[in-house]
Design an enzyme around this catalytic site. Structure first.
Site, PDB file in Angstrom:
ATOM      1  CB  CYS A 140      -5.040  -1.320  -9.427  1.00 43.69           C
ATOM      2  SG  CYS A 140      -6.167   0.083  -9.609  1.00 43.69           S
ATOM      3  CG  HIS A 220     -10.524  -1.672 -11.670  1.00 46.27           C
ATOM      4  ND1 HIS A 220     -11.264  -0.538 -11.463  1.00 46.27           N
ATOM      5  CD2 HIS A 220      -9.351  -1.463 -11.009  1.00 46.27           C
ATOM      6  CE1 HIS A 220     -10.589   0.313 -10.694  1.00 46.27           C
ATOM      7  NE2 HIS A 220      -9.418  -0.233 -10.402  1.00 46.27           N
TER       8      HIS A 220
HETATM    9  P1  NAD Z   1      -6.276   5.470   1.638  1.00 43.06           P
HETATM   10  O1  NAD Z   1      -7.016   6.743   1.720  1.00 43.06           O
HETATM   11  O2  NAD Z   1      -6.990   4.193   1.901  1.00 43.06           O
HETATM   12  O3  NAD Z   1      -5.034   5.514   2.646  1.00 43.06           O
HETATM   13  C1  NAD Z   1      -4.190   6.622   2.734  1.00 43.06           C
HETATM   14  C2  NAD Z   1      -3.417   6.592   4.039  1.00 43.06           C
HETATM   15  O4  NAD Z   1      -2.525   7.700   4.055  1.00 43.06           O
HETATM   16  C3  NAD Z   1      -4.264   6.721   5.289  1.00 43.06           C
HETATM   17  O5  NAD Z   1      -3.745   5.846   6.270  1.00 43.06           O
HETATM   18  C4  NAD Z   1      -4.037   8.161   5.751  1.00 43.06           C
HETATM   19  O6  NAD Z   1      -4.111   8.262   7.161  1.00 43.06           O
HETATM   20  C5  NAD Z   1      -2.621   8.394   5.293  1.00 43.06           C
HETATM   21  N1  NAD Z   1      -2.248   9.784   5.067  1.00 43.06           N
HETATM   22  C6  NAD Z   1      -3.027  10.870   4.891  1.00 43.06           C
HETATM   23  N2  NAD Z   1      -2.248  11.965   4.751  1.00 43.06           N
HETATM   24  C7  NAD Z   1      -0.960  11.553   4.830  1.00 43.06           C
HETATM   25  C8  NAD Z   1       0.283  12.212   4.763  1.00 43.06           C
HETATM   26  N3  NAD Z   1       0.376  13.535   4.591  1.00 43.06           N
HETATM   27  N4  NAD Z   1       1.425  11.461   4.861  1.00 43.06           N
HETATM   28  C9  NAD Z   1       1.359  10.123   5.030  1.00 43.06           C
HETATM   29  N5  NAD Z   1       0.190   9.452   5.113  1.00 43.06           N
HETATM   30  C10 NAD Z   1      -0.948  10.166   5.016  1.00 43.06           C
HETATM   31  O7  NAD Z   1      -5.595   5.464   0.198  1.00 43.06           O
HETATM   32  P2  NAD Z   1      -5.192   4.201  -0.675  1.00 43.06           P
HETATM   33  O8  NAD Z   1      -6.386   3.736  -1.426  1.00 43.06           O
HETATM   34  O9  NAD Z   1      -4.430   3.239   0.144  1.00 43.06           O
HETATM   35  O10 NAD Z   1      -4.240   4.862  -1.744  1.00 43.06           O
HETATM   36  C11 NAD Z   1      -2.883   5.141  -1.460  1.00 43.06           C
HETATM   37  C12 NAD Z   1      -2.147   5.365  -2.764  1.00 43.06           C
HETATM   38  O11 NAD Z   1      -2.209   4.144  -3.523  1.00 43.06           O
HETATM   39  C13 NAD Z   1      -2.773   6.451  -3.652  1.00 43.06           C
HETATM   40  O12 NAD Z   1      -1.729   7.095  -4.338  1.00 43.06           O
HETATM   41  C14 NAD Z   1      -3.614   5.660  -4.627  1.00 43.06           C
HETATM   42  O13 NAD Z   1      -3.803   6.319  -5.848  1.00 43.06           O
HETATM   43  C15 NAD Z   1      -2.771   4.401  -4.798  1.00 43.06           C
HETATM   44  N6  NAD Z   1      -3.529   3.226  -5.219  1.00 43.06           N
HETATM   45  C16 NAD Z   1      -4.761   2.969  -4.676  1.00 43.06           C
HETATM   46  C17 NAD Z   1      -5.462   1.842  -5.112  1.00 43.06           C
HETATM   47  C18 NAD Z   1      -6.825   1.539  -4.574  1.00 43.06           C
HETATM   48  O14 NAD Z   1      -7.622   0.916  -5.265  1.00 43.06           O
HETATM   49  N7  NAD Z   1      -7.144   1.900  -3.368  1.00 43.06           N
HETATM   50  C19 NAD Z   1      -4.907   0.984  -6.071  1.00 43.06           C
HETATM   51  C20 NAD Z   1      -3.621   1.242  -6.546  1.00 43.06           C
HETATM   52  C21 NAD Z   1      -2.942   2.382  -6.119  1.00 43.06           C
END
Ligand code: NAD
Length: 350
Positions: A140, A220
């Protein structure tokens, strides 16, 4: 219709799914979650076929009352493109499975740039992802910085970026990160890793970043000092940024003085989940002193990468070029926040 599977249906995955479903040229063929918590309801409500991300948990979902179409292996087999939105680090493990199945895949910013054909920001390097098998949509913060650097670099040249990133401590649903009451230099080492991450998009850019974490969940905030190769006026920079569809220049008259009001504005506008897909730059903060440009921008961490995921899908599948894809994404997601006072009032009906 391109069939897109989403492996990981949390903060990012559920937003990517809704954005894909809103596009005219792609469809959600399924979403995979690790556990049958409240998030699974969203998939049921929207009629997205639900898969178990972990092979042996199909029965756990069924016991909780959810119909499950199969495991993530079945979802991968169903998909033309996979968007992996699993927790950081798991995307890297999953990449080998996508490769083995011959399905092009997108991973998110926490994964290493070394694992993919290219890191991606639609505005800056769409073409690098065309036809690629593995693409990483940058984080992000890196997305927010890249969107800003691209037009500045093109129009004025950028000598050096100095950015202080005041980062939210966690997303609203990350209760495990709180309650908290502190301000952390994070990382303590200077410069932070964010600058090198921006270099995955702009390899030659000179950029130093410092990071802090604060007890906030909404957005942020970036405090920016950018040394340009020329000396534009404040007004010229203001107009340049206002022309970018994924940058919202906040007008002084809107009296939006922080991230709380920004999110309230998004909710008032009827944005899903109160999302702000655009960088939010305070117009008043745009200040050029000689060749030094200063400004503040706020980044909605949960949503700014969503349009980028949609564009990365099109680039990889080769179904649209940069301009067409970005325009389609913007139109069907509803990107663009014109100041209501600058929109001419409709002419009275005769
Ligand atoms: P989150 O924890 O909200 O969601 C993760 C999802 O993945 C959940 O639905 C969980 O059930 C699932 N999961 C768990 N283990 C798994 C597996 N082995 N295979 C497939 N799915 C699985 O996480 P998020 O915040 O959505 O983040 C996801 C990715 O996006 C991360 O790499 C994070 O760094 C990136 N990201 C997050 C943000 C943020 O602010 N939340 C911003 C940009 C990028």
């Amino acid at each position: 219709m391109l069939k897109v599977g989403i492996n990981g249906y949390g903060t990012i995955g559920k937003r990517v799914a809704d954005a894909v479903a809103a596009q005219p040229d792609m469809t959600v063929c399924g979403v995979a979650k690790a556990s049958p918590d409240f998030g699974a309801d969203g998939a049921v409500q929207r009629d997205y076929p639900l898969y178990s991300a972990i092979g042996d948990r199909v029965e756990t979902f069924r016991a909780a009352g959810y119909e499950v179409a199969g495991t993530s292996d079945d979802l991968i087999a169903e998909s033309d493109v996979i968007v992996d939105a699993a927790p950081g680090g798991i995307g890297a493990e999953n990449l080998t499975r996508y490769e083995a199945a011959g399905v092009p895949a997108i991973v998110q910013g926490k994964e290493s740039d070394d694992l993919v054909d290219t890191s991606f920001n639609a505005r800056a390097n769409f073409e690098d992802a065309e036809g690629a098998d593995a693409v990483r949509v940058v984080s992000c913060n890196t997305t927010g910085l890249s969107r800003l650097v691209a037009p500045l670099e093109e129009n004025y040249g950028v000598e050096k970026v100095r950015a202080t990133l005041v980062r939210r401590g966690g997303d609203p649903d990350q209760t495990g990160r709180g309650p908290i009451n502190d301000i952390l230099p994070d990382p303590i080492a200077v410069p932070s890793h964010h600058g090198p991450d921006v270099n995955t998009i702009f390899p030659d850019l000179s950029i130093d970043t410092m990071g802090l974490k604060v007890p906030a969940t909404l957005m942020h905030m970036h405090s920016l000092n950018i040394e340009l190769e020329s000396e534009p006026t404040d007004q010229a920079v203001h107009e340049l940024l206002a022309e970018e569809s994924r940058i919202f220049v906040v007008d002084e008259g809107m009296a939006i003085d922080g991230t709380g009001k920004l999110r309230e504005f998004a909710r008032d506008r009827g944005r899903p989940r109160g999302d702000l897909w655009e960088n939010c730059v305070w117009g008043e903060s745009i200040n050029v002193e000689g060749s030094e440009l200063y400004m503040f921008q706020a980044i909605h961490q949960e949503s700014d990468v969503i349009p980028e995921n949609v564009d990365a899908i099109r680039a990889m599948a080769g179904i649209a070029g940069k301009e067409e894809s970005m325009a389609l994404t913007d139109e069907h997601l509803g990107i663009g926040l014109p100041d209501p006072r600058s929109v001419p009032a409709p002419s009275p009906t005769p």
